[in-house]
Design a protein around this motif. Structure first.
Motif, mmCIF file in Angstrom:
data_model
loop_
_atom_site.group_PDB
_atom_site.id
_atom_site.type_symbol
_atom_site.label_atom_id
_atom_site.label_comp_id
_atom_site.label_asym_id
_atom_site.label_seq_id
_atom_site.Cartn_x
_atom_site.Cartn_y
_atom_site.Cartn_z
ATOM 1 N N SER A 317 0.674 -1.217 -0.234
ATOM 2 C CA SER A 317 0.133 -0.396 0.105
ATOM 3 C C SER A 317 0.757 1.502 0.015
ATOM 4 C CB SER A 317 -0.568 -0.147 1.173
ATOM 5 O OG SER A 317 0.268 -0.163 2.643
ATOM 6 N N CYS A 320 0.576 3.549 -2.862
ATOM 7 C CA CYS A 320 -0.135 4.864 -3.205
ATOM 8 C C CYS A 320 -0.734 5.928 -2.264
ATOM 9 C CB CYS A 320 -1.819 3.370 -2.351
ATOM 10 S SG CYS A 320 -2.980 4.193 -2.750
ATOM 11 N N HIS A 354 1.269 5.992 8.296
ATOM 12 C CA HIS A 354 0.278 4.826 7.748
ATOM 13 C C HIS A 354 0.621 3.245 8.064
ATOM 14 C CE1 HIS A 354 -1.515 2.327 4.279
ATOM 15 N NE2 HIS A 354 -0.576 1.645 4.285
ATOM 16 N N GLU A 363 -9.949 -1.925 -3.419
ATOM 17 C CA GLU A 363 -11.505 -1.294 -2.674
ATOM 18 C C GLU A 363 -10.589 -0.544 -1.333
ATOM 19 O OE1 GLU A 363 -11.503 -4.140 -3.455
ATOM 20 O OE2 GLU A 363 -13.301 -3.174 -4.547
ATOM 21 N N GLN A 364 -9.490 -0.967 -0.693
ATOM 22 C CA GLN A 364 -8.679 -0.784 -0.561
ATOM 23 C C GLN A 364 -7.604 0.339 -0.227
ATOM 24 O OE1 GLN A 364 -6.734 -4.478 1.398
ATOM 25 N NE2 GLN A 364 -7.778 -4.730 2.500
ATOM 26 N N LEU A 366 -8.910 2.719 -2.675
ATOM 27 C CA LEU A 366 -9.570 4.123 -2.607
ATOM 28 C C LEU A 366 -9.432 4.157 -1.574
ATOM 29 C CD1 LEU A 366 -12.101 1.852 -4.634
ATOM 30 C CD2 LEU A 366 -10.536 4.541 -5.757
ATOM 31 N N GLU A 367 -9.751 3.604 -0.188
ATOM 32 C CA GLU A 367 -9.662 3.666 1.081
ATOM 33 C C GLU A 367 -8.145 4.593 1.591
ATOM 34 O OE1 GLU A 367 -10.609 0.943 3.550
ATOM 35 O OE2 GLU A 367 -12.653 0.712 2.998
ATOM 36 N N ILE A 368 -7.261 4.059 0.630
ATOM 37 C CA ILE A 368 -5.810 4.300 1.274
ATOM 38 C C ILE A 368 -5.860 4.920 0.999
ATOM 39 C CG2 ILE A 368 -3.605 4.414 1.744
ATOM 40 C CD1 ILE A 368 -4.603 0.169 1.808
ATOM 41 N N ASP A 369 -5.993 6.028 -0.285
ATOM 42 C CA ASP A 369 -5.862 7.136 -1.091
ATOM 43 C C ASP A 369 -6.310 7.898 -1.025
ATOM 44 O OD1 ASP A 369 -5.461 8.700 -3.920
ATOM 45 O OD2 ASP A 369 -7.722 8.431 -3.916
ATOM 46 N N GLN A 370 -7.504 7.798 -0.168
ATOM 47 C CA GLN A 370 -8.295 9.249 0.670
ATOM 48 C C GLN A 370 -8.095 8.852 1.586
ATOM 49 O OE1 GLN A 370 -11.567 11.092 -0.288
ATOM 50 N NE2 GLN A 370 -10.842 9.850 -2.237
ATOM 51 N N TRP A 371 -7.786 8.331 2.720
ATOM 52 C CA TRP A 371 -6.991 8.884 4.079
ATOM 53 C C TRP A 371 -5.761 9.456 4.045
ATOM 54 C CZ3 TRP A 371 -1.960 7.609 5.333
ATOM 55 C CH2 TRP A 371 -1.722 7.441 6.579
ATOM 56 N N HIS A 374 -6.592 12.926 3.261
ATOM 57 C CA HIS A 374 -7.245 13.549 3.856
ATOM 58 C C HIS A 374 -5.822 13.612 5.691
ATOM 59 C CE1 HIS A 374 -11.156 13.948 3.356
ATOM 60 N NE2 HIS A 374 -11.326 12.896 2.763
#
Ligand code: NDP
Ligand code: MG
Length: 383
Positions: A317, A320, A354, A363-364, A366-371, A374
């Protein structure tokens, strides 16, 4: 006739793709294209060529265009990008979207058996471990548009993978290559946007100045050419004439050279394995240039490059996180909300915070990118 979907038609690569296609209209046809928010330029392109399927980022823009051009079919958002990247009649998708937004359309296009001409390097950086197996499973071609990777690809024509010793990625060094680290503290957006050799979109021009672009390209090369990070070197070459090189086991080094013109790698990705004249292309005259220069990048000076090698070697990850944090920090710098050196500081902080995942699913990711985005926004009090 090769039928093409161009994603990101209003950008730097997108408009140069239009140029290439218009110069070879007996070979290529754009059947679908996407823009983000630059509707004025999109309309100019629509008036200059007949394209039936068009995607824009926002629903309001789609509705406006539907009222004005009843003969075209309009789409919007991520679903729209996927729809035009998977149309039955399309042979190849040229992805020139900037950033993570290019990922899903690329994956869906591969699954629809489309060849991919990839400018959108972020896709491979973030999800190379998902993309490369898909490319193999569906038997499609993944053709590099990035000039360095096109050069490497051309330097590998007819060679055996096992004979490769090293990839040598050249780098112009970006707008600040002559500045010391100390001098980087208060450089401005305007200075960063002045690239010495290439005219490109804003995000990649800033990435060239930080050298995150070269870092992303190291990861892109790893996935495209299946080489270890230990066998990918970066070499600063201020003239941008040698676009990259491959060293073989027998010490032979094969390079691709040319005047800096992105239309060449764009066109080669579309004509491969053949070549066509580059209309308006400037021939290389080494006699006029006289001398070329090279030096090793200093990792202390170019910390972003060091971070990228670290993220790439960790894999999973981490690329990403690096990419998402960089996209956000790059945008904040362009909005004049942070200083230039804050970009790599924020990326590094995101990497340190991280919680690593060795084999992230889509799916992970997409979440990690957003994390990561933010995280950066919170650090600067914008979230
Ligand atoms: P630009 O910023 O010039 O263009 C980006 C394109 O993507 C525009 O058409 C833009 O639309 C569209 N876009 C942006 N965000 C979104 C989104 N969220 N959804 C849908 N569309 C979007 O970028 P470049 O052409 O410079 O770069 C494109 C890609 O190619 C990048 O990945 C870059 O790293 C790579 N590349 C670029 C090179 C160059 O010379 N420019 C060289 C090598 C690689 P709009 O403007 O209408 O909003
Ligand atoms: Mg490049």
């Amino acid at each position: 006739m090769k039928k093409i979907t161009v994603l990101g038609v209003t950008g730097s690569i997108g408009t140069q793709t239009i140029d290439v296609v218009k110069n070879h209209s007996d070979e290529f046809e754009i059947v679908a294209m996407s823009a983000g928010r630059n509707i004025q330029l999109l309309e100019e392109i629509m008036q200059s060529m007949n394209v039936k399927h068009i995607c824009v980022q926002n629903k309001e823009d789609k509705e406006y265009l539907e009222g004005k051009y009843p003969d075209c079919q309009f789409y919007d958002g991520q679903d729209g990008l996927i729809a035009i990247a998977t149309l039955t009649e399309v042979d190849i998708v040229l992805n020139a979207i900037v950033g993570f937004a290019g990922l899903l359309p690329t994956m869906e296009a591969i699954k629809a058996h489309k060849d991919i001409a990839l400018a959108n390097k972020e896709t491979l950086v973030v999800a190379g471990h998902l993309i490369i197996p898909l490319v193999k499973e569906y038997g499609v071609a993944l053709l590099p548009v990035d000039s360095e990777h096109s050069a490497i690809f051309q330097s590998m024509n007819g060679e055996h993978h096992g004979d490769i010793a090293k990839i040598i990625l050249t780098a112009s060094g970006g707008s600040f290559r002559d500045k010391s680290r100390d001098e980087l503290k208060d450089v401005t957006v305007e200075q960063a946007l002045k690239h010495p050799n290439w005219s490109m979109g804003a995000k990649i021009t800033i990435d060239s100045a930080t050298l995150f672009n070269k870092g992303l390209e190291v990861m892109e090369a790893k996935w495209l050419f299946d080489v270890d990070y230990d066998d990918i070197d970066v070499l600063i070459h201020p003239e941008s004439i040698i676009h990259s090189m491959v060293e073989y086991q027998d010490t032979s080094v094969i390079a691709q050279l040319g005047t800096p013109d992105m239309r060449l790698p764009i066109q080669y990705a579309l004509t491969y394995p053949y070549r066509q004249p580059l209309i308006g292309g400037k021939r290389l005259s080494l006699a006029d240039i006289g001398s070329l220069h090279f030096y090793r990048p200093d990792f202390k000076r170019y910390h972003a490059l060091e971070l990228a090698y670290e993220a790439g070697r960790m894999g999973g990850s981490m690329p990403c996180v690096l990419n998402g944090a960089n996209e956000q920090a790059n945008a904040l710098f362009l909005e004049r909300k942070i200083h230039f050196l804050d970009i790599e500081r924020l990326v590094e902080e995101a990497m340190r915070a991280h919680q690593f995942i060795a084999y992230p699913t889509l799916e992970q990711l997409l979440e990690i990118d957003q994390w990561a985005r933010h995280f950066v926004l919170k650090r600067v009090g914008e979230d």
